[in-house]
Design an enzyme around this catalytic site. Structure first.
Site, PDB file in Angstrom:
ATOM      1  N   ASP A  73      -0.956   3.061  -2.076  1.00 31.04           N
ATOM      2  CA  ASP A  73      -2.370   2.847  -1.721  1.00 31.04           C
ATOM      3  C   ASP A  73      -2.783   3.575  -0.454  1.00 31.04           C
ATOM      4  O   ASP A  73      -3.621   3.075   0.293  1.00 31.04           O
ATOM      5  CB  ASP A  73      -2.601   1.328  -1.560  1.00 31.04           C
ATOM      6  CG  ASP A  73      -4.069   0.993  -1.371  1.00 31.04           C
ATOM      7  OD1 ASP A  73      -4.906   1.722  -1.911  1.00 31.04           O
ATOM      8  OD2 ASP A  73      -4.369   0.006  -0.674  1.00 31.04           O
ATOM      9  N   ASP A  82      -1.792  -5.941   1.560  1.00 29.81           N
ATOM     10  CA  ASP A  82      -2.204  -5.177   2.732  1.00 29.81           C
ATOM     11  C   ASP A  82      -1.824  -5.967   3.978  1.00 29.81           C
ATOM     12  O   ASP A  82      -2.179  -7.139   4.107  1.00 29.81           O
ATOM     13  CB  ASP A  82      -3.706  -4.903   2.669  1.00 29.81           C
ATOM     14  CG  ASP A  82      -4.023  -3.877   1.585  1.00 29.81           C
ATOM     15  OD1 ASP A  82      -3.255  -2.914   1.447  1.00 29.81           O
ATOM     16  OD2 ASP A  82      -5.015  -4.053   0.870  1.00 29.81           O
ATOM     17  N   HIS A 140       0.910  -5.859  -4.230  1.00 26.42           N
ATOM     18  CA  HIS A 140       0.504  -5.085  -3.057  1.00 26.42           C
ATOM     19  C   HIS A 140      -0.165  -6.040  -2.066  1.00 26.42           C
ATOM     20  O   HIS A 140      -1.167  -6.661  -2.379  1.00 26.42           O
ATOM     21  CB  HIS A 140      -0.456  -3.987  -3.493  1.00 26.42           C
ATOM     22  CG  HIS A 140      -0.851  -3.065  -2.390  1.00 26.42           C
ATOM     23  ND1 HIS A 140       0.021  -2.147  -1.859  1.00 26.42           N
ATOM     24  CD2 HIS A 140      -2.009  -2.931  -1.698  1.00 26.42           C
ATOM     25  CE1 HIS A 140      -0.583  -1.479  -0.899  1.00 26.42           C
ATOM     26  NE2 HIS A 140      -1.821  -1.927  -0.775  1.00 26.42           N
ATOM     27  N   HIS A 171      -1.930   1.118   6.464  1.00 28.47           N
ATOM     28  CA  HIS A 171      -2.959   1.972   5.843  1.00 28.47           C
ATOM     29  C   HIS A 171      -4.374   1.399   5.744  1.00 28.47           C
ATOM     30  O   HIS A 171      -5.225   2.005   5.087  1.00 28.47           O
ATOM     31  CB  HIS A 171      -2.476   2.491   4.483  1.00 28.47           C
ATOM     32  CG  HIS A 171      -2.309   1.436   3.425  1.00 28.47           C
ATOM     33  ND1 HIS A 171      -1.092   1.012   2.985  1.00 28.47           N
ATOM     34  CD2 HIS A 171      -3.210   0.738   2.717  1.00 28.47           C
ATOM     35  CE1 HIS A 171      -1.250   0.091   2.052  1.00 28.47           C
ATOM     36  NE2 HIS A 171      -2.539  -0.090   1.877  1.00 28.47           N
TER      37      HIS A 171
HETATM   38 ZN   LIG Z   1      -3.453  -1.288   0.406  1.00 29.71          ZN
END
Ligand SMILES: [Zn+2]
Length: 1022
Positions: A372, A262, A260, A577
């Protein structure tokens, strides 16, 4: 086979085995101490520092100064490039040789001008393998470059992870040397570690745990760390245990590598590009050695970044995508917030994402992937299905603070009844490590035992990137089918969902939104980002409609497809997000606001060009209305115009109308009373405004109804203490409601600004504190069914929350909130824990509280946080969290909200249309005096909103129109157009024509049937 006696002391045997592999204790004699053999320093190490993130080519041309291990480099966000020369000793022939690099800054090794290995201590990656078995003919002398970012895996938070970054941090290289790596020791350590973990995880209740205990104890007995010839026997003992198989009914865990990343969070967008590079090149190295390894990877934007920054790496990725190992997932441009983006933005996330995946990899994603994100809109199932996606994976609802979500595998039914097969990995993580604990958790937590016998386990360091390691793969390989643990197979999302779908008869259905009972502050934090999003969504909407119309008003007009795609991609990126929710550092906020400025300035030029193409040039003024209904509105026309600069304008639906000042049926009257209160009236509404700007009365004339609750005041600003438990920018906790304080100090009392006629308005200023004030203009326009509150706040608070309240004379157990392409209800009471968990909720342009035949709507132009408790409607305005951005929301804010009492239902009262009107201002155009009113499209049913008109992707001469049913009703509506439509076809949200669904175009238009909240897209061939 065991040496006797073994006493019945579980603890000593377990701890004995733990100490045998400890990297802290007894490393002089234990197995761990033998992981590395000889070491040898680098021949030379030199470096240069740069504040910028530059290419390898540029970096390699710089002058490097000598440096040494132990030196520190910085400040934060700079980059240190190292040039390392090394010479592998001849005597290491036959050995596995690593470059061991430990730095607290994330690093990338470059060799022969290519990135070859990501090195991140926090992500357990400190080795670059130079040779697996050194041969004489291999190069023994090498020059490598190491690009070290002066930030860690999670940025550079000062004190705690989510604290604002320390701008002056230094980063050090703690180790940089050549080592002999003992692969056989590593393998044995993994055997030991897995057995020790089985003992611990299975506990004292299960005999299988004791079998592991006695096995591992015997392994310690047999293993002589100083004598590798003892290892084979030990390894085979472990193998005997691991190979004892499960019965047929055992649960299967589908292990998938994941990382993951971001797209921006505690580091800026630019650093994310390098995080992708570091993480994914590491994945490629693992794939070369582990042909069964599957890696799932989301976010088209990140692929796009890697394609332009690391073209060589991107080619390798394409190769492994083809092999079925590197699997693009998700179908969206970024992993966006699931609540705040508009319906059209959600569609564009998929349109840009799926088109990218198809173009670069020849495949569309079949699953939506959003592990997430802070809640999921009830309209997502329909949007997913419209984009060719029937499966959904997330896990975030495991973060619920109050209620435990009851399913892991279920059908999720959206607002319109569309369903998607949904899986929450029961391990409640998207960054597992392949450990026994992960597998046991996956098995035990599964809330659909007996219904679903397959689960996903996503492994690999995440959030800041990193991804899987060889050790994780080795762990999983050991326990593929080990009695007592679930079966484990390396798998793909497609395989998992196919298995779940095949055996789905017992699965439950969850209808409506997936509301995250946490992070409710993210509807409000970073107000400028929210405003940027709403305004840019509006602007792009208008540009597309004006440009589509211009194509048929002016045959030389070029549709700005490329530029629009560029602007859309910026908007979509900011919907990531941790960006649109406001949970990012200040540097990210600056980037995001800059992107909004780019959209505004680039977009303004596009809109101007398109609007100019709609009319003949001249000195008169017309308005462009992008909404599919006629409007009668007071607009501020340009300087030099008559009187106050205001005009009441009748604007035809989706088209152009010359400004002709229509006299209002009833002008606005403004009366100052003896006590200083002001009464304003426009024939529809009558309001009494107190000296402090609160509404003593809001009277709906046609309904003969007072809107404000007895003895209460409307437009009441209130402040709350806003100190969450940890996640500062994210969370507002339920207890903040107990700290309510009205904002009462008047700096400047209400005074008249516009004295009536077309517009009546008053202004006032309140003091919030020494540093913060509110100045507001309350505006009543002629013929307008709502009152606008144009607000400026000077905001310099710390851990406070500003809201505005309207206690209204309505009784209803539910309030209604606009969401993407529709609306939904949430309770106004707090009967159950599921009800009170929603003390702060999200909505888009409006919320409504109605009883039979009367209601009040609260509209806004850039806010998303609401609460309606009993009969008080509250709009959340500003927060003041200090982490991860210490300056979040400080400064001046502008926003407008509006209050609209109505008779009948909100649908019949045109609340939906009014909220659109508030958000999509009529745009002024210079035109010739003989400009005639002109409308391109209209819809016969008020229930149906024509939301989008754009040119089809890659298809000139074809328009896409997207409509949705907004009332929650089954209706038939006719789309009328004055454009030369030859043929019409139904298409999906990816604009794929449905060959079985031509639509008849008659002289009346195109008649369509809609189900409640249905989205319909049409291809119009001109
Ligand atoms: Zn995230």
């Amino acid at each position: 086979m065991y040496h006797l006696p073994v006493l019945k002391n579980r603890r000593t045997l377990l701890e004995r085995a733990e100490k045998f592999i400890s990297d802290i204790y007894f490393t002089d004699c234990n197995l761990r101490g033998r992981l590395y053999g000889d070491s040898c320093p680098l021949e030379s190490l030199a470096c240069f520092l740069t504040p910028k993130r530059i290419t390898f080519t540029e970096a390699s041309k710089q002058i490097f100064d000598p440096c040494k291990v132990g030196d520190t480099f910085g400040p934060t966000w700079w980059t240190c490039w190292f040039k390392a020369t090394l010479k592998i000793p001849e005597s290491w022939r036959g050995k596995e040789v690593h470059l061991l690099w430990e730095s607290d800054g994330e690093a990338m090794v470059w060799r022969d001008e290519q990135p070859v290995q990501g090195l991140t201590k926090e992500g357990e990656k400190t080795s670059y393998i130079l040779s697996e078995c050194l041969q004489d003919e291999e190069p023994h002398s090498l020059t490598l470059y190491v690009e070290m970012a002066c930030n860690g895996l999670f940025g550079a938070g000062q004190g705690s992870q989510i604290a604002a970054p320390d701008p002056n941090r230094k980063f050090s290289v703690q180790r940089a040397e050549l080592v002999v790596f003992n692969r056989d020791v590593r393998e044995l350590l993994t055997d030991f570690e897995m057995l020790v973990d089985i003992v611990k995880e299975l506990g004292e209740e299960e005999q299988r745990g004791y079998q592991a205990l006695f096995t591992v104890n015997e392994m310690v007995n047999l293993c002589d760390p100083s004598d590798p010839s003892s290892f084979a026997k030990v390894h085979s003992l472990a193998g005997t245990f691991f190979n004892q198989r499960n019965g047929e009914s055992q649960h299967t865990v589908h292990a998938m590598g994941h990382c993951h990343i971001d797209s921006a969070w505690l580091w800026p967008y630019e650093e994310t590009i390098r995080k992708c590079g570091r993480s994914w090149v590491t994945v490629i190295r693992l794939m070369e050695k582990n042909p069964e390894f599957v890696f799932t990877c989301s976010q088209a934007q990140q692929f796009q970044w890697v394609k332009s920054w690391y073209p060589g790496l991107f080619s390798s990725i394409q190769h492994y995508v083809k092999k079925g190992q590197f699997i693009p997932v998700g179908g969206t441009w970024v992993e966006m917030d699931g609540n705040l983006p508009s319906g059209e933005s959600m569609v564009r996330q998929f349109l840009e994402g799926q088109r990218f995946f198809n173009k670069e990899f020849g495949r569309y994603c079949k699953e939506f992937w959003l592990p997430d994100t802070f809640g999921y809109s009830a309209q997502l199932p329909q949007i997913m299905q419209g984009c060719g996606i029937s499966n959904f994976l997330t896990q975030k609802l495991s973060w619920n603070l109050i209620n435990t979500f009851p399913h892991n595998t279920f059908f999720w039914e959206g607002l319109d009844g569309s369903t998607v097969l949904t899986h929450f990995p029961p391990g409640n993580s998207y960054e597992m490590k392949g450990k026994v604990e992960d597998l046991v958790k996956t098995l035990k937590n599964n809330k659909d035992k007996g219904r679903a016998n397959h689960s996903a386990a996503l492994f690999g360091f995440g959030d800041g990137g990193g991804g899987p390691t060889q050790l994780m793969l080795d762990r999983l390989r050991l326990v593929q089918d080990t009695n007592g643990l679930p079966k484990v197979q390396m798998s793909t999302p497609d395989e998992l969902f196919t298995r779940l779908q095949a055996d789905s008869a017992l699965l439950c259905t969850w209808a409506g939104e997936l509301f995250l009972e946490l992070h409710n502050g993210t509807y409000t934090t970073q107000a400028q980002i929210k405003r940027g999003n709403r305004q840019c969504e509006t602007l792009l909407h208008d540009i597309e409609i004006a440009s589509s119309l211009a194509l048929y008003r002016n045959n030389t007009f070029p549709y700005p497809a490329e530029k629009l795609q560029e602007l859309w991609r910026l908007l979509l990126l900011n919907q990531f997000h941790d960006v649109i929710p406001g949970s990012c550092i200040e540097m990210v906020v600056e980037d995001a606001l800059k992107y909004y400025e780019d959209i505004r300035s680039g977009g303004a030029a596009l809109l101007r060009d398109a609007c100019e193409a709609l009319v003949a040039k001249g000195s008169s003024v017309a308005v462009f209305n992008s909404l599919p209904w006629e409007r009668l509105e007071v607009v501020q026309i340009q300087e030099g115009a008559e009187k106050s600069g205001l005009a009441l304008v009748r604007a035809s639906s989706i088209g152009v109308s010359p400004v002709k000042d229509t006299p209002p049926v009833t002008p606005v009257s403004v009366t100052v009373q003896a006590d200083g209160t002001v009464v304003m009236e426009n024939g529809l509404l009558k309001t009494a405004i107190n000296r402090d700007g609160t509404l003593a009365s809001l009277y709906l004339i046609s309904g003969n109804r007072e809107s404000i609750s007895d003895g209460c005041l409307g437009n009441q600003f209130v402040m709350f203490d806003d100190v969450p438990l940890y996640w500062d920018a994210w969370d507002v906790m339920d207890y903040h409601l107990q700290t309510r304080k009205p904002v009462a100090e008047v700096v400047q009392p209400v005074h008249v600004v516009s004295s009536g006629g077309l517009r009546g308005s008053v202004s006032f200023t309140l003091r919030i504190s020494d540093k913060s004030t509110i100045t507001q203009e309350i505006i009543m326009d002629a013929m307008c069914p709502y009152i606008k509150f144009s607000t400026e706040v000077q905001w310099a608070e710390s851990h406070k929350f500003l809201k505005v309240e309207f206690p209204v004379r309505v009784r209803s157990p539910n309030a209604t909130y606009e969401i993407q392409f529709g609306h939904l209800q949430r309770p106004t009471h707090r009967n159950t824990s599921w009800d009170w968990a929603r003390f702060e909720v999200w909505g888009h342009k409006w919320a409504d509280l109605s009883e039979h035949n009367f209601g009040v709507s609260l509209l806004n132009d850039c806010k998303y946080g609401y609460s309606v408790h009993k009969n008080t409607m509250t709009l959340s305005l500003l927060r003041a969290p200090k982490a991860p951005d210490a300056t979040a929301d400080m400064g001046i804010h502008h926003f407008t909200y509006a209050i609209m009492p109505h008779t009948r239902s909100f649908q019949e009262a045109s609340v939906i249309q009014c909220a659109y009107n508030l958000n999509f201002p009529l745009r002024l155009i210079q035109c010739s005096p003989d400009t005639m009113p002109w409308s391109a499209f209209s819809v016969t049913s008020q229930a149906v909103v024509l939301e989008t008109i754009k040119q089809a992707e890659d298809r000139g001469g074809v328009l896409i129109v997207r409509l949705y049913e907004s009332h929650g009703s089954s209706v038939t509506a006719t789309l009328r157009t004055t454009l030369p439509v030859r043929e019409a076809w139904v298409c999906d949200l990816l604009e794929k024509q449905d060959p079985n669904r031509p639509v008849q175009v008659t002289s009346e238009g195109i008649t369509l049937d809609f189900k409640p909240f249905q989205i319909v897209s049409l291809l119009l061939i001109m």
